[in-house]
Design an enzyme around this catalytic site. Sequence first.
Site, mmCIF file in Angstrom:
data_model
loop_
_atom_site.group_PDB
_atom_site.id
_atom_site.type_symbol
_atom_site.label_atom_id
_atom_site.label_comp_id
_atom_site.label_asym_id
_atom_site.label_seq_id
_atom_site.Cartn_x
_atom_site.Cartn_y
_atom_site.Cartn_z
ATOM 1 N N GLY A 7 53.176 39.135 39.324
ATOM 2 C CA GLY A 7 54.232 38.492 38.566
ATOM 3 C C GLY A 7 53.704 37.342 37.734
ATOM 4 O O GLY A 7 52.609 37.427 37.164
ATOM 5 N N VAL A 15 56.101 31.648 39.842
ATOM 6 C CA VAL A 15 56.463 32.187 41.148
ATOM 7 C C VAL A 15 55.223 32.283 42.043
ATOM 8 O O VAL A 15 55.320 32.115 43.267
ATOM 9 C CB VAL A 15 57.143 33.557 40.995
ATOM 10 C CG1 VAL A 15 57.461 34.156 42.358
ATOM 11 C CG2 VAL A 15 58.416 33.422 40.162
ATOM 12 N N GLU A 40 48.298 38.799 41.326
ATOM 13 C CA GLU A 40 48.049 39.514 40.072
ATOM 14 C C GLU A 40 49.020 38.968 39.041
ATOM 15 O O GLU A 40 50.208 39.294 39.067
ATOM 16 C CB GLU A 40 48.229 41.024 40.276
ATOM 17 C CG GLU A 40 47.308 41.629 41.323
ATOM 18 C CD GLU A 40 45.833 41.481 40.988
ATOM 19 O OE1 GLU A 40 45.502 41.120 39.831
ATOM 20 O OE2 GLU A 40 44.996 41.720 41.861
ATOM 21 N N CYS A 69 50.943 43.538 31.777
ATOM 22 C CA CYS A 69 50.212 42.286 31.993
ATOM 23 C C CYS A 69 48.855 42.279 31.304
ATOM 24 O O CYS A 69 48.331 41.214 30.969
ATOM 25 C CB CYS A 69 50.058 42.005 33.487
ATOM 26 S SG CYS A 69 49.225 43.309 34.399
#
Length: 470
Positions: free
Chosen positions: A202, A206, A224, A258
């Site tokens: 994410g 967070v 990750e 990502c």
Amino acid sequence: MSTPATVMPLPVRSGGPIPEALQRLRATFASGKTRPLEWRLQQLAELERMMREHEADFAAALQADLHKCSFETALSELGFVTSEAKYARKHLRRWARAKRVPTPMMALPGHSYIQPEPKGMVLIIAPWNYPLSMVCAPLVGAIAAGNCAVLKPSEVTVNTSAALARIIPRYLDPDAFAVIEGGVPETTELLEQPYDHILYTGNERVARIVMTAAAKHLTPVTLELGGKSPCLIDKSADLDVAASRIAWGKFINAGQTCVAPDHVLVHREVAAKFTEILAGKIKEFYGDDPSQSPDYCRIASERHTARFAKMLEGQTIHTGGQVDVASRYVAPTIVLDPAPDSALMQEEIFGPVLPVITVDEMHHAIKFVADRPKPLALYVFTKSKALEDAVLDRLSAGSVCINDAVIFMVSPELPFGGIGNSGMGRYTGWYGFETFSHMKPVMKRSFRFDAPLRYPPYSDFKRKVMELVR
């Protein structure tokens, strides 16, 4: 051209009270049920079967959540998980074997080895951009290593989350694996519990919360994350091939990847030509109106869509720029030379907007990247070995891909993971097995010979002999 899947109703299934589910998994691990290789191989085979038999269900869920076409679903979701599981099944017996290592002379007679063992109960928290594969691909490593696993799909992609919660218990051992649905309250409750490893995919904000929660229990973490993955285009590059590969890597899943190129740094001599070719590739891939293309995805939520409308305000738009919040549509967009302090250049874009930045020399591009946080991926398109070497020598990134974009993700031989702000730890293939295993060192000695050199009383002679044999 792909045909959109038919949306099917997918009932929501709760993972049950969290403490009870975790207690059940801990009891299962303590029983030793997950340790035999045959059990692990069977669970991996069941995961493959699940992907095959419920392809239509998952495709419908992903179509509803992200407007994801069947080709992208097969490539980046179902196919990615299936390939990981097959690869793990093929190599698991070798991975799980004890590995002999040299034993120092001082410890002879004896032998030393490293014995992989499962960590225990692990928690996998998945994102919304690849809501199926980012649950199940890490799960492959957890299963292969012999662990129990708690799976937390993203609440943003509600249909995929519901499908996973409904289908997984039909295939994987429900005493060893639990799917917990929900949002922030459920995730917060999960993070209050102790685990033997946490893998989170994410964003950086967070991730800090996850690390803080893990620290209370001294739980190791794999993070990750992402970042602004740059793409350097030298004047020596094949611009047509480069544009095709960059357009594919950037606009697949509507840029919600990502490792997608976040921005392009292109040599001034070829900047205009490259930009025109890139715009042509967008039209070739998605037509005159990408909103009508069955192959073009949507943004996961209206909130994320509205973010792009704000980011594009005041920018010089070469191609695209259309945003429809209600339909969660953002057109494939090329922005020319945004200001360094703009949101486009300060935040990870994570969507179908590609800034194209001109540089006078490629060493300026290298300095531009070096002055910023280490990205998850780094791309360079060039025929110059000198530039290639300079990029590899001077720049750090989670992964580097030369003359292509994103495609390195298909290789199970390469670890996937970040560095610095883009993450820590790694998985896929052997590296997933390693992440979810404790590599237990073992030394076994013989009773046959016991050298008195290490025992008191000590002497200069003993010290000299010890230095020779150490």
